[in-house]
Motif scaffolding. Structure first.
Motif, short mmCIF file in Angstrom:
data_model
loop_
_atom_site.label_atom_id
_atom_site.label_comp_id
_atom_site.label_asym_id
_atom_site.label_seq_id
_atom_site.Cartn_x
_atom_site.Cartn_y
_atom_site.Cartn_z
N GLU A 156 0.83 -1.20 0.00
CA GLU A 156 0.00 0.00 0.00
C GLU A 156 0.87 1.25 0.00
O GLU A 156 0.54 2.25 -0.64
N TYR A 157 1.99 1.19 0.71
CA TYR A 157 2.90 2.34 0.68
C TYR A 157 3.53 2.49 -0.71
O TYR A 157 3.65 3.62 -1.22
N ILE A 158 3.92 1.37 -1.31
CA ILE A 158 4.50 1.41 -2.67
C ILE A 158 3.50 1.99 -3.65
O ILE A 158 3.85 2.81 -4.51
N LYS A 159 2.23 1.60 -3.53
CA LYS A 159 1.18 2.15 -4.39
C LYS A 159 1.12 3.67 -4.28
O LYS A 159 0.91 4.39 -5.27
N SER A 160 1.29 4.17 -3.05
CA SER A 160 1.17 5.62 -2.83
C SER A 160 2.28 6.40 -3.54
O SER A 160 2.14 7.61 -3.75
N LEU A 161 3.36 5.72 -3.94
CA LEU A 161 4.45 6.39 -4.65
C LEU A 161 4.10 6.67 -6.11
O LEU A 161 4.75 7.50 -6.76
N GLN A 162 3.11 5.93 -6.62
CA GLN A 162 2.59 6.12 -7.98
C GLN A 162 3.72 6.08 -9.03
O GLN A 162 3.85 6.99 -9.86
N MET A 163 4.51 5.04 -8.99
CA MET A 163 5.60 4.87 -9.95
C MET A 163 5.11 4.08 -11.17
O MET A 163 4.50 3.02 -11.02
N ASP A 164 5.38 4.58 -12.34
CA ASP A 164 4.98 3.91 -13.59
C ASP A 164 6.07 2.94 -14.04
O ASP A 164 7.22 3.03 -13.61
N ASP A 165 5.69 2.04 -14.95
CA ASP A 165 6.64 1.10 -15.57
C ASP A 165 7.49 0.38 -14.52
O ASP A 165 8.71 0.25 -14.65
N LEU A 166 6.84 -0.10 -13.47
CA LEU A 166 7.54 -0.75 -12.36
C LEU A 166 7.59 -2.26 -12.58
O LEU A 166 6.61 -2.87 -13.03
N VAL A 167 8.73 -2.86 -12.26
CA VAL A 167 8.88 -4.31 -12.31
C VAL A 167 9.41 -4.78 -10.97
O VAL A 167 10.30 -4.16 -10.38
N VAL A 168 8.83 -5.86 -10.43
CA VAL A 168 9.27 -6.44 -9.16
C VAL A 168 10.46 -7.35 -9.45
O VAL A 168 10.41 -8.20 -10.34
N VAL A 169 11.53 -7.18 -8.68
CA VAL A 169 12.75 -7.97 -8.89
C VAL A 169 13.08 -8.77 -7.63
O VAL A 169 13.27 -8.19 -6.56
N ALA A 170 13.15 -10.09 -7.78
CA ALA A 170 13.59 -10.96 -6.69
C ALA A 170 15.11 -11.08 -6.74
O ALA A 170 15.68 -11.20 -7.82
N PHE A 175 13.64 -16.45 -3.42
CA PHE A 175 12.63 -15.47 -3.03
C PHE A 175 11.64 -15.19 -4.15
O PHE A 175 10.78 -14.33 -4.04
N ALA A 176 11.75 -15.95 -5.24
CA ALA A 176 10.90 -15.70 -6.41
C ALA A 176 9.41 -15.87 -6.09
O ALA A 176 8.57 -15.09 -6.55
N LYS A 177 9.09 -16.88 -5.27
CA LYS A 177 7.68 -17.13 -4.93
C LYS A 177 7.10 -15.93 -4.19
O LYS A 177 5.97 -15.50 -4.47
N GLU A 178 7.86 -15.39 -3.23
CA GLU A 178 7.38 -14.22 -2.48
C GLU A 178 7.30 -13.00 -3.38
O GLU A 178 6.38 -12.18 -3.27
N ALA A 179 8.27 -12.86 -4.29
CA ALA A 179 8.25 -11.72 -5.22
C ALA A 179 7.00 -11.75 -6.08
O ALA A 179 6.42 -10.69 -6.39
N ARG A 180 6.58 -12.94 -6.47
CA ARG A 180 5.36 -13.05 -7.29
C ARG A 180 4.13 -12.61 -6.50
O ARG A 180 3.17 -12.10 -7.08
N LYS A 181 4.14 -12.78 -5.17
CA LYS A 181 3.03 -12.31 -4.34
C LYS A 181 2.97 -10.78 -4.38
O LYS A 181 1.89 -10.19 -4.48
N PHE A 182 4.14 -10.14 -4.30
CA PHE A 182 4.18 -8.68 -4.43
C PHE A 182 3.66 -8.27 -5.81
O PHE A 182 2.88 -7.32 -5.94
N LYS A 187 -0.03 -5.90 -9.30
CA LYS A 187 -0.33 -6.10 -10.73
C LYS A 187 0.85 -5.67 -11.60
O LYS A 187 0.71 -4.84 -12.52
N LEU A 188 2.01 -6.26 -11.32
CA LEU A 188 3.25 -5.91 -12.00
C LEU A 188 3.96 -7.15 -12.52
O LEU A 188 3.72 -8.26 -12.02
N PRO A 189 4.86 -7.01 -13.51
CA PRO A 189 5.67 -8.15 -13.95
C PRO A 189 6.80 -8.44 -12.96
O PRO A 189 7.08 -7.65 -12.06
N VAL A 190 7.46 -9.59 -13.16
CA VAL A 190 8.52 -10.04 -12.25
C VAL A 190 9.81 -10.30 -13.02
O VAL A 190 9.79 -10.83 -14.14
N ALA A 191 10.94 -9.96 -12.43
CA ALA A 191 12.26 -10.37 -12.90
C ALA A 191 12.96 -11.04 -11.72
O ALA A 191 12.66 -10.75 -10.56
N ILE A 192 13.90 -11.94 -12.02
CA ILE A 192 14.55 -12.72 -10.96
C ILE A 192 16.06 -12.65 -11.13
O ILE A 192 16.59 -12.94 -12.22
N GLY A 193 16.76 -12.29 -10.07
CA GLY A 193 18.22 -12.31 -10.07
C GLY A 193 18.71 -13.71 -9.78
O GLY A 193 18.05 -14.50 -9.12
#
Length: 328
Positions: A156-170, A175-182, A187-193
């Motif tokens: 909810e705090y991240i939403k308040s930042l209103q950042m466009d073109d955001l991708v979640v990175v594990a 930690f990929a499973k938890e990253a997918r929950k974020f 409602k964002l895509p995922v990348a994995i290190g």
């Protein structure tokens, strides 16, 4: 001491600020207690009000001083039990020894299990914690464990930042499973290190990133960081691959002095975390934004005390908790 709702919240030496935030939400007063650390390192605890036949809630993370904080928890449980408390619930926002969850090499201790056994033997009736390093650690306890999640409050705090073109990175596949929950929540895509750790030095090498990050803003998510090495190395690699703004999000912030210095000199523009650990090292760092999860724990305490179900908090955090968990 007047306490209209009958809830008895006490704080260990490193849990006082968090306990005060819990009491603010509950409309309770913090229990009267005393901790003394003698010159040779011995810890003395004393409950300074009656708890006979009361259900008490002890607030203390096993965090930056895990050995001292863990021993203190045991002494508090024993003190409450010897004072004839009806029950003792340990409110442990961060369980440091959860990292020791398996025997992955010869002749090592499963530290998370040893600590769980000790907490139960001391007399704890219930444990409330958040974002365990490995969820299966709940099975180390025979007593009930309520495992809370910081994700909704952080998101909810991240939403308040209103950042466009955001991708979640594990930071890694673990930690990929938890990253997918974020990613699902936001409602964002995922990348994995893909990182490689060769020893126990708290340093790991990023060798690959799977997923599209070029031209995007990146949100690195992880459960905790001590040295900041993985976060910073991943941020540098993301920049090398064309990422724009980079922010990071942790459930627990354990950065030491050198870790804060790394963060200050890194491409990470903001590090969002919770107040689960009392960490003085991050107080003067402008890049760090803390969001309080004390209201989440307070609501859990209220429901336990009123014999209500806690399980709804695992699915959807009430709006009053989200509103109370503002950054500070």
């Amino acid at each position: 001491m007047s306490n209209q709702n009958g809830i008895k919240v006490f704080a260990g030496s490193s849990g006082r600020d968090f306990a005060i935030r819990i009491c603010d939400y509950l409309g309770s007063e913090l229990g009267q207690s005393k901790v003394i650390t003698f010159s040779e390192g011995n810890t003395y605890v004393k409950v300074e009000e009656t708890v006979r036949d009361k259900d008490v809630y002890l607030v203390q993370s096993i965090g930056l001083k895990p050995n001292d904080e863990f021993a203190e928890i045991l002494f508090w449980i024993d003190a409450f039990k010897r004072a004839s408390a009806n029950s003792v619930t340990v409110i442990m926002p961060y369980y440091s020894y959860a990292k020791g969850d398996k025997k992955d090499e010869p002749r090592v201790s499963i530290r998370g299990r040893v600590c769980a056994d000790c907490i139960e033997v001391a007399g704890a009736d219930r444990v409330v914690t958040m974002d365990l390093h490995s969820p299966q650690i709940q099975g180390f306890f025979k007593k009930p464990v309520d495992h809370l999640f910081a994700l909704p409050i952080l998101c909810e705090y991240i939403k308040s930042l209103q950042m466009d073109d955001l991708v979640v990175v594990a930071p890694d596949s673990g930690f990929a499973k938890e990253a997918r929950k974020f990613a699902r929540y936001l409602k964002l895509p995922v990348a994995i290190g893909d990182k490689e750790r060769e020893d126990h030095s708290e340093n790991a090498k990023i060798i690959e990133i799977v997923g599209e990050v070029k031209g995007k803003n990146a949100l690195i998510v992880d459960d905790f960081s001590i040295s900041g090495g993985t976060l910073v190395d991943l941020a540098i690699e993301l920049k090398n691959r064309g990422a724009k703004k980079i922010i990071a999000c942790l459930s627990h912030i354990l950065l030491n002095e050198k870790g804060v210095e790394k963060l200050e000199n890194s491409p990470i523009e903001m590090l969002i975390s919770t107040d689960s650990v009392n960490n003085p090292y991050v107080e003067s760092c402008d890049k760090v934004k803390l969001v309080s999860v004390a209201p989440l724990f307070a609501e859990t305490i209220r429901r336990i005390h009123n014999r209500q179900s806690v399980s709804p908090l695992f699915k959807e955090v009430p709006i009053e908790v989200l509103d109370s968990g503002s950054k500070y």
